[in-house]
Motif scaffolding. Sequence first.
Motif, PDB file in Angstrom:
ATOM      1  N   THR A  50       0.874  -1.346   0.122  1.00  0.00           N
ATOM      2  CA  THR A  50      -0.101   0.069  -0.067  1.00  0.00           C
ATOM      3  C   THR A  50       0.957   1.237   0.009  1.00  0.00           C
ATOM      4  N   ALA A  51       1.933   1.374   0.792  1.00  0.00           N
ATOM      5  CA  ALA A  51       2.959   2.545   0.725  1.00  0.00           C
ATOM      6  C   ALA A  51       3.550   2.610  -0.585  1.00  0.00           C
ATOM      7  N   LEU A  52       3.834   1.546  -1.406  1.00  0.00           N
ATOM      8  CA  LEU A  52       4.145   1.529  -2.607  1.00  0.00           C
ATOM      9  C   LEU A  52       3.160   2.418  -3.671  1.00  0.00           C
ATOM     10  N   MET A  53       1.833   2.295  -3.456  1.00  0.00           N
ATOM     11  CA  MET A  53       0.982   2.981  -4.142  1.00  0.00           C
ATOM     12  C   MET A  53       0.965   4.629  -3.632  1.00  0.00           C
ATOM     13  N   PHE A  54       1.329   4.944  -2.459  1.00  0.00           N
ATOM     14  CA  PHE A  54       1.541   6.039  -2.141  1.00  0.00           C
ATOM     15  C   PHE A  54       2.658   6.901  -2.640  1.00  0.00           C
ATOM     16  N   HIS A  55       3.734   6.179  -2.824  1.00  0.00           N
ATOM     17  CA  HIS A  55       4.979   6.667  -3.620  1.00  0.00           C
ATOM     18  C   HIS A  55       4.427   6.778  -4.968  1.00  0.00           C
ATOM     19  N   VAL A  56       3.847   5.964  -5.640  1.00  0.00           N
ATOM     20  CA  VAL A  56       3.625   6.113  -7.169  1.00  0.00           C
ATOM     21  C   VAL A  56       2.415   7.143  -7.313  1.00  0.00           C
ATOM     22  N   THR A  57       1.622   7.517  -6.401  1.00  0.00           N
ATOM     23  CA  THR A  57       0.524   8.378  -6.595  1.00  0.00           C
ATOM     24  C   THR A  57       1.096   9.940  -6.545  1.00  0.00           C
ATOM     25  N   TYR A  58       2.030  10.302  -5.403  1.00  0.00           N
ATOM     26  CA  TYR A  58       2.502  11.564  -5.478  1.00  0.00           C
ATOM     27  C   TYR A  58       3.707  11.647  -6.442  1.00  0.00           C
ATOM     28  N   THR A  59       4.249  10.573  -7.294  1.00  0.00           N
ATOM     29  CA  THR A  59       5.240  10.850  -8.207  1.00  0.00           C
ATOM     30  C   THR A  59       4.084  11.126  -9.749  1.00  0.00           C
ATOM     31  N   ILE A  60       3.257  10.354  -9.748  1.00  0.00           N
ATOM     32  CA  ILE A  60       2.179  10.836 -10.714  1.00  0.00           C
ATOM     33  C   ILE A  60       1.774  12.072 -10.788  1.00  0.00           C
ATOM     34  N   LEU A  61       1.533  12.554  -9.458  1.00  0.00           N
ATOM     35  CA  LEU A  61       0.968  13.927  -9.402  1.00  0.00           C
ATOM     36  C   LEU A  61       2.087  14.959  -9.526  1.00  0.00           C
TER      37      LEU A  61
END
Length: 213
Positions: A50-61
């Motif tokens: 789940t934390a990986l998706m946190f990193h992916v989300t702010y990277t994409i944004l």
Amino acid sequence: MHPYLFELASLMAIFFFAIVSPGADLAMVMRQSLVHGRRSAIVTSFGVGTALMFHVTYTILGLGLVISQSIYLFNIVKWCGVAYLLYIGVKALKAGRTDMTVEHGGADPTKKRQTVLKAFGLGFAANALNPKAVFFFLSIFSTVVSAHTPIAVKFGYGLVMASSLILWFVGVSLFMTTPKMRAAFSRASQWIDRASGLVFIALGLKLATEKAG
């Protein structure tokens, strides 16, 4: 090959080497497996994913670029990560002996059972408070993924990576909680705690020396 499939294959090839390399995530899941049992280790694995998706989300944004270019923000994340790893390390060093011979990879019945929320939080924090992930995801998404790739597809890439990470650590959890593995480590349980504590502290001190850029 469809360009999106090529991007995903390229991302996964790079990501594979990242997830199998030793780090705080692996150390956390292994300790959870040996000390708190299969259930806690698997829940912790989901926390890491789940934390990986946190990193992916702010990277994409685009927030990853902001953090990577701001010494102040980078240091906030870094020192939170350092404090967390040192805290976990000290707790492990102080831990007593654990009975690892219980059936089905369960936790020591003489100890209070770890809650799902705590197990999940340990995995999430171990991954989320790693500032190196900022640069890792920023670099692979900027070099492998086209700027024209839709945001929904990028999130799809993230979900595939997060699922792969969870599956990897669930596999580690299942392996480390087999009866033979737990029996092998049972007599050395306190030394395992001490060793894992030193690993967390070493990772924390290493993280403290990391610099932005």
